[in-house]
Design an enzyme around this catalytic site. Structure first.
Site, PDB file in Angstrom:
ATOM      1  N   CYS A 270       0.795  -1.230   0.000  1.00  0.00           N
ATOM      2  CA  CYS A 270       0.000   0.000   0.000  1.00  0.00           C
ATOM      3  C   CYS A 270       0.828   1.280   0.000  1.00  0.00           C
ATOM      4  O   CYS A 270       0.276   2.379  -0.009  1.00  0.00           O
ATOM      5  CB  CYS A 270      -0.979  -0.023   1.162  1.00  0.00           C
ATOM      6  SG  CYS A 270      -2.053  -1.459   1.037  1.00  0.00           S
TER       7      CYS A 270
ATOM      8  N   HIS B 143      -3.226   8.321   5.940  1.00  0.00           N
ATOM      9  CA  HIS B 143      -3.533   7.029   5.321  1.00  0.00           C
ATOM     10  C   HIS B 143      -4.947   6.634   5.767  1.00  0.00           C
ATOM     11  O   HIS B 143      -5.748   6.170   4.967  1.00  0.00           O
ATOM     12  CB  HIS B 143      -2.494   5.998   5.779  1.00  0.00           C
ATOM     13  CG  HIS B 143      -2.500   4.724   5.010  1.00  0.00           C
ATOM     14  ND1 HIS B 143      -2.469   4.702   3.639  1.00  0.00           N
ATOM     15  CD2 HIS B 143      -2.538   3.425   5.415  1.00  0.00           C
ATOM     16  CE1 HIS B 143      -2.484   3.426   3.232  1.00  0.00           C
ATOM     17  NE2 HIS B 143      -2.526   2.640   4.283  1.00  0.00           N
TER      18      HIS B 143
ATOM     19  N   HIS C 135     -10.178   1.773   0.229  1.00  0.00           N
ATOM     20  CA  HIS C 135      -8.720   1.686   0.254  1.00  0.00           C
ATOM     21  C   HIS C 135      -8.262   1.095  -1.078  1.00  0.00           C
ATOM     22  O   HIS C 135      -8.535  -0.059  -1.380  1.00  0.00           O
ATOM     23  CB  HIS C 135      -8.281   0.803   1.425  1.00  0.00           C
ATOM     24  CG  HIS C 135      -6.795   0.773   1.637  1.00  0.00           C
ATOM     25  ND1 HIS C 135      -5.917   1.465   0.820  1.00  0.00           N
ATOM     26  CD2 HIS C 135      -6.041   0.154   2.571  1.00  0.00           C
ATOM     27  CE1 HIS C 135      -4.679   1.242   1.251  1.00  0.00           C
ATOM     28  NE2 HIS C 135      -4.728   0.458   2.315  1.00  0.00           N
TER      29      HIS C 135
END
Lengths: 379, 393
Positions: free
Chosen positions: B152, B285, B322
């Site tokens: 990620c 994030h 996400h």
């Protein structure tokens, strides 16, 4: 002036029980797979408890190569600011076997969380960071045959930029159904099963597993801790494909960055592919002439994909230490399109510099030069 | 040292195709999280995701579809003729956690079913690294390509590599992309780790219980400032600083002390030569998991101290989900738009702060405020953390 980036340790994990001795002797790998039991003692010593139980094969071979490289570099990371230690790694199909098993577990309605966590290609370097508590940057690239060489360049840059003092730079490859079948379906595998770089009868790749890791440092850092470096990473160059003109570009850029006109020999990327070997041979002839000694360790080792660029650099480093050019085996029929000087049996001669080619999606050339203190030790 | 600027943006996420619809939806806080239709979700604890609807399900190379869509928009937005840039001066870096994962799954199934014809058809483009090479072929340019694969943080690290390439003058233009697709593989994976929310994604909220997965692609055109100025390009912002560090604590869980995130944030600020109090907005994030959000707050508090309570911080993940490896570039694009329009996006679904971290999460509604310097943070499996700082030019 040297740019001051040196290699101080190397670690190779391949199907050979002794990598360098086998390469020097011109032996062929006993099997395409790594016999992990050969390295189990080392990897169990490094990988502890839960990590060992859950780590996949990718992580085990990469971490074992890291352990060997650190040992060879005689470096105690506890004495180094570990935010100044980085990891740069690459693989072609990183963690793919865990992808296969997690995918299969979904199909069978029994999701295995451990396979999912291991499926990412960034896991083996991440486990490395856990084991040695390395908090510096961890850069992981995915690419074809040249990705290991790319990882070395990223690692060198981390030191040049002053972000790191020490970097573990490496690549690995675990063979899987996914990767082997891909090259078979693309018609790239050798039907004869013999890897004969530059030979007229070459007929494709022989795949093998491997992991290779270098410890690179600033020269100042290495000398500061009393370690004689093997070699400088003098320069690197890149081209955007595996075509002749792009390989030439990579080689020329590497020579110009190194401020060198010649090297003692070339460690070729040639992996027995009909086209790639020809393109590389023509590029070598144009840039360095047809009389420079050229060898390809893939004749013994096969194409180790993500590991191959690093294993070639490791060979080059050891060949300078021991003053020997390893042979290209299985070479018997001259291909007039590959009109260069292939080293067919080991040559014992002083080696001070090597140009390593690693060619895949891109063409990468790296030039290594023996460290003067290592040369001094020989006298 | 050459400075790097952002001159083009391309985006595709579940809110739609193109940066206009993205910007409007993010600011309105209009989530497009919906029931996932790409695969059967009945055996999982959650059925929702940021799926991009309306893509032909027969398309095997979904990641390529998303990446090429965003890349075309970015190049056209930058008004740049790539073929007119000096040969060899354009490079491409793509960050992706899993690449063409759906295609790979179909390939692997074909192998297991001994369907040689289908396997042969699918074997060419499933590897993550084919994406960047396809992009260079599609644009008809000779370009070095790199694929970063740190889960990620993949495209955040791609931005860092691009910044250094521009600084070292190795390239005049670097096309940086991030892409990941929503697949049953990832869905089942996060479900098996019990990381998916059982309700809605509510970053930084006391009752947050997990993340919502999304998919998408973001592409940024990063250019050397002199190259951009010479062709009179519109400049969104300067890509001014980057930092990446590791936790070295746990394979899947973030470091509770936020060590890697703190180091990344502080390195990115230092690299951009700015002080913590110069930052006007932080894009977190903010996945909505218990440990990630707390860890980020710990890091922000360590670096910003008392100023942490004054700075707007938000997460757009409740709106688009996400997007794994794509999130770094998508969120950097968002920061560039914030600088352009002097507005910061809301954190939707936020109701009650967690203990100790009563920061300004811009709850519910966007805010107009002067935005000159932003920090965007990402973290990943394996303890990877990265941060980029953008500056108004």
């Amino acid at each position: 002036m040297d740019n001051g980036i040196v290699i101080t340790g190397v670690g190779a994990v391949t199907p050979f029980d002794n990598f360098w001795a086998s390469i020097k002797a011109g032996n062929v790998i006993p099997d395409s797979k790594i016999n992990l039991t050969m390295f189990d003692k080392e990897s169990t010593q490094i990988l502890k408890g839960d990590l060992f139980r859950t780590a996949n094969y990718d992580s085990k071979i990469f971490v074992t190569a890291c352990g060997k490289a650190l040992k060879d570099a005689e470096i105690d990371l506890r004495k180094t600011d570990r935010a100044k230690v980085g990891i740069s790694a690459g693989a072609c199909f990183g963690g793919i076997e865990s992808y296969e098993s997690f995918h299969q577990s979904i199909r069978e309605n029994r999701q295995e969380p451990a396979s999912f966590s291991n499926s990412l290609g960034s896991v083996p370097p991440a486990i490395t960071s856990l084991l040695w508590e390395i908090t510096g940057p961890c850069i992981v690239a995915s690419g074809e045959f040249s990705v290991g060489a790319m990882a070395i360049i990223h690692g060198v840059n981390l030191i040049k930029e002053g972000i790191c003092e020490v970097v573990l730079a490496g690549g690995w490859e675990k063979l899987s159904t996914t990767s082997v079948e891909r090259y078979r379906l693309k018609g790239m595998l050798s039907k004869s099963g013999i890897c004969r770089p530059f030979d007229k009868e070459r007929d494709g790749l022989v795949l093998a597993e491997g992991a290779g890791v270098l410890v690179i440092e600033s020269e100042q850092h290495a000398l500061g801790r009393g370690k004689t470096p093997y070699a400088f990473v003098k320069g690197a160059g890149m081209g955007s494909s595996s075509q002749q003109n792009e390989i030439e570009q990579a080689m020329k850029n590497a020579l110009s960055e190194s401020k060198m006109e010649v090297v003692d020999y070339i460690s070729a990327s040639a992996n027995s592919s009909v086209e790639l070997d020809r393109e590389e041979a023509m590029a070598i002839k144009n840039v360095c002439g047809k009389d420079i000694p050229v060898t390809s360790i893939k004749s013994m080792l096969g194409e180790t994909l993500g590991a191959s660029g690093v294993l070639s650099v490791i060979t080059a480093v050891l060949s300078m230490r021991d003053n020997i050019i390893p042979p290209t085996i299985n070479y018997s029929k001259v291909d007039t399109e590959c009109n260069i000087k292939i080293v067919q049996s080991p040559i014992f001669t002083p080696i001070n510099s090597v140009l390593v080619n690693s060619i895949g999606l891109d063409a990468i050339s790296i030039i290594l030069k023996k460290h003067p203190l290592l040369a001094l030790g020989e006298k | 040292m050459e400075r790097a600027v952002i001159t083009g943006i391309g985006l595709i996420t579940c809110v739609g195709k193109g940066k206009e619809i993205f910007w409007k939806s993010i600011m309105e806080g209009k989530s497009s999280i919906s029931e996932v239709t790409l695969f059967d979700t009945s055996k999982y604890r959650n059925r929702l995701g940021g799926e991009i609807k309306g893509i032909d399900p027969e398309i095997q190379d979904r990641a390529w579809y998303l990446l090429s869509s965003a890349a075309k928009e970015a190049v056209s937005d930058a008004g740049i003729e790539l073929k007119e840039v000096k040969e060899g001066r354009v490079q491409i870096i793509v960050g992706t956690a899993h690449g063409e994962l759906i295609m790979w799954g179909n390939y692997y199934d074909a192998l297991r079913e001994n369907d040689e014809v289908k396997a042969e058809e699918l074997c060419h483009y499933f590897s993550p690294w084919t994406l960047s090479k396809r992009l260079s072929q599609d644009f008809g340019i000779k370009s070095l390509t790199i694929t970063t694969s740190t889960a990620c943080t993949a495209s955040t690290i791609a931005l860092g590599l691009a910044l250094n390439k521009i600084r070292r003058r190795e390239a005049d233009v670097v096309i940086v992309g991030g892409v990941d697709v929503l697949s049953e593989f990832i869905f089942a994976g996060f479900d098996s780790l019990r990381a998916l929310t059982l309700s809605v994604c509510k970053p930084f909220d006391k009752k947050r219980d997990g993340l919502i997965l999304g998919e998408g692609s973001g592409v940024l055109i990063i250019e050397g400032i002199s190259h951009a100025l010479k062709r009179n390009a519109k400049v969104y912002a300067e890509l001014a600083g980057f930092g990446t560090y590791s936790d070295a604590v746990h394979l899947t869980a973030p470091d509770r002390r936020g060590r890697g995130a703190t180091l990344s944030l502080s390195a990115a600020l230092k690299d951009a030569q700015v002080k913590p109090e110069d930052i006007s907005y932080i894009n977190a994030h903010g996945t909505g998991t218990i440990y990630n959000d707390r860890m980020e707050c710990v890091a922000i508090k360590k670096i910003f101290e008392e100023y942490a309570y004054k700075i707007p911080i938000s997460s757009i993940k409740p709106v688009i989900g996400h997007t794994s490896g794509a999130s770094g570039v998508i969120e950097a694009a968002l920061c560039a738009l914030c600088i352009q329009d002097n507005v910061v996006p809301p954190t939707i679904n936020f109701e009650e702060p967690m203990l100790d971290f009563e920061f300004d999460f811009v709850p519910g509604k966007y805010r107009e405020t002067l935005v000159t310097i932003t920090a965007s943070m990402n973290s990943a499996f394996g303890g990877s953390n990265a941060c980029v700082v953008l500056k108004e030019l």
